[in-house]
Design a protein around this motif. Sequence first.
Motif, short mmCIF file in Angstrom:
data_model
loop_
_atom_site.label_atom_id
_atom_site.label_comp_id
_atom_site.label_asym_id
_atom_site.label_seq_id
_atom_site.Cartn_x
_atom_site.Cartn_y
_atom_site.Cartn_z
N THR A 113 0.84 -1.21 0.00
CA THR A 113 0.00 0.00 0.00
C THR A 113 0.87 1.25 0.00
OG1 THR A 113 -1.76 -1.17 1.15
CG2 THR A 113 -1.80 1.24 1.26
N TYR A 114 1.91 1.26 0.84
CA TYR A 114 2.82 2.40 0.91
C TYR A 114 3.49 2.61 -0.44
CZ TYR A 114 6.59 5.37 2.71
OH TYR A 114 7.46 6.40 2.93
N ALA A 115 4.01 1.54 -1.02
CA ALA A 115 4.69 1.63 -2.32
C ALA A 115 3.73 2.08 -3.41
CB ALA A 115 5.32 0.28 -2.68
N ALA A 116 2.50 1.58 -3.39
CA ALA A 116 1.51 1.99 -4.38
C ALA A 116 1.18 3.47 -4.24
CB ALA A 116 0.25 1.14 -4.25
N GLY A 117 1.11 3.95 -3.01
CA GLY A 117 0.86 5.38 -2.79
C GLY A 117 1.97 6.24 -3.35
N ILE A 118 3.19 5.82 -3.14
CA ILE A 118 4.33 6.58 -3.68
C ILE A 118 4.32 6.54 -5.20
CG2 ILE A 118 6.85 6.63 -3.86
CD1 ILE A 118 6.91 5.82 -0.89
N ALA A 119 4.04 5.37 -5.77
CA ALA A 119 3.98 5.24 -7.23
C ALA A 119 2.85 6.11 -7.80
CB ALA A 119 3.79 3.78 -7.62
N ALA A 120 1.71 6.12 -7.13
CA ALA A 120 0.58 6.94 -7.60
C ALA A 120 0.95 8.43 -7.52
CB ALA A 120 -0.67 6.66 -6.77
N CYS A 160 6.32 4.25 13.97
CA CYS A 160 5.93 3.56 12.73
C CYS A 160 5.10 4.46 11.82
CB CYS A 160 5.14 2.30 13.06
SG CYS A 160 5.99 1.18 14.21
N ILE A 161 4.11 5.11 12.39
CA ILE A 161 3.21 5.94 11.59
C ILE A 161 3.91 7.21 11.10
CG2 ILE A 161 2.15 7.25 13.49
CD1 ILE A 161 0.22 5.80 10.52
N SER A 162 5.00 7.60 11.76
CA SER A 162 5.74 8.81 11.35
C SER A 162 6.24 8.72 9.92
CB SER A 162 6.92 9.07 12.29
OG SER A 162 6.48 9.55 13.52
N GLN A 163 6.70 7.54 9.50
CA GLN A 163 7.19 7.39 8.13
C GLN A 163 6.09 7.71 7.12
OE1 GLN A 163 10.32 6.62 6.87
NE2 GLN A 163 9.39 7.05 4.90
N TRP A 164 4.90 7.19 7.38
CA TRP A 164 3.77 7.41 6.49
C TRP A 164 3.38 8.89 6.49
CZ3 TRP A 164 0.46 3.38 4.31
CH2 TRP A 164 0.98 2.09 4.46
N LEU A 165 3.32 9.48 7.67
CA LEU A 165 2.90 10.88 7.78
C LEU A 165 3.91 11.83 7.17
CD1 LEU A 165 1.45 10.70 11.38
CD2 LEU A 165 0.16 10.84 9.23
N ALA A 166 5.20 11.55 7.37
CA ALA A 166 6.23 12.39 6.77
C ALA A 166 6.16 12.31 5.25
CB ALA A 166 7.62 11.97 7.26
#
Length: 165
Positions: free
Chosen positions: A28-35, A117-123
């Motif tokens: 999901t994280y990788a797909a978000g970055i790709a999008a 953990c959530i910091s990576q996503w939020l940043a």
Amino acid sequence: MTEPLRAVAREYKAEPDRLAGYGALLATYAAGIAAFASFLRMSGRRLPRKVDPADVALLGVATFKLSRLISRDAVTGVVRAPFTTRAGQGKGSEIQDKPRGRGLRRAVGELITCPFCISQWLATILGGAYVVAPDATRMAAATLTAVTVADALQYAHTALQDTVD
């Protein structure tokens, strides 16, 4: 789940469904970055050549505050509730939740109860917002930073009162 994945999980000393949940989160994280990269390309936007160190600090403090709000605030417990159970009271006004369930549900619970953990996503989200709308992102980050400063002052005030009493 396939036998090779089960074997890897055994060797890693983890539950296979836990690894599968983590895999789903990483995908999901990788797909978000790709999008986001695709959006940048299609919109003709470019990443900034450099980021001002003051913006890095501002976004860093905002990321800290957002991670605490999501993972520890009582009001945001409504977001965590499907993935966690209440474990008790934390320090100050913070609360402690613990992940529940199995697979993806547990992985999400672990993600949203861990401020680190959530910091990576939020940043990543704040960084993307900074590329698309730097002024609005700075304003939102400044607001979160002001709340962080106010929190620190509240704790300092309480600590000072405790030493006087």
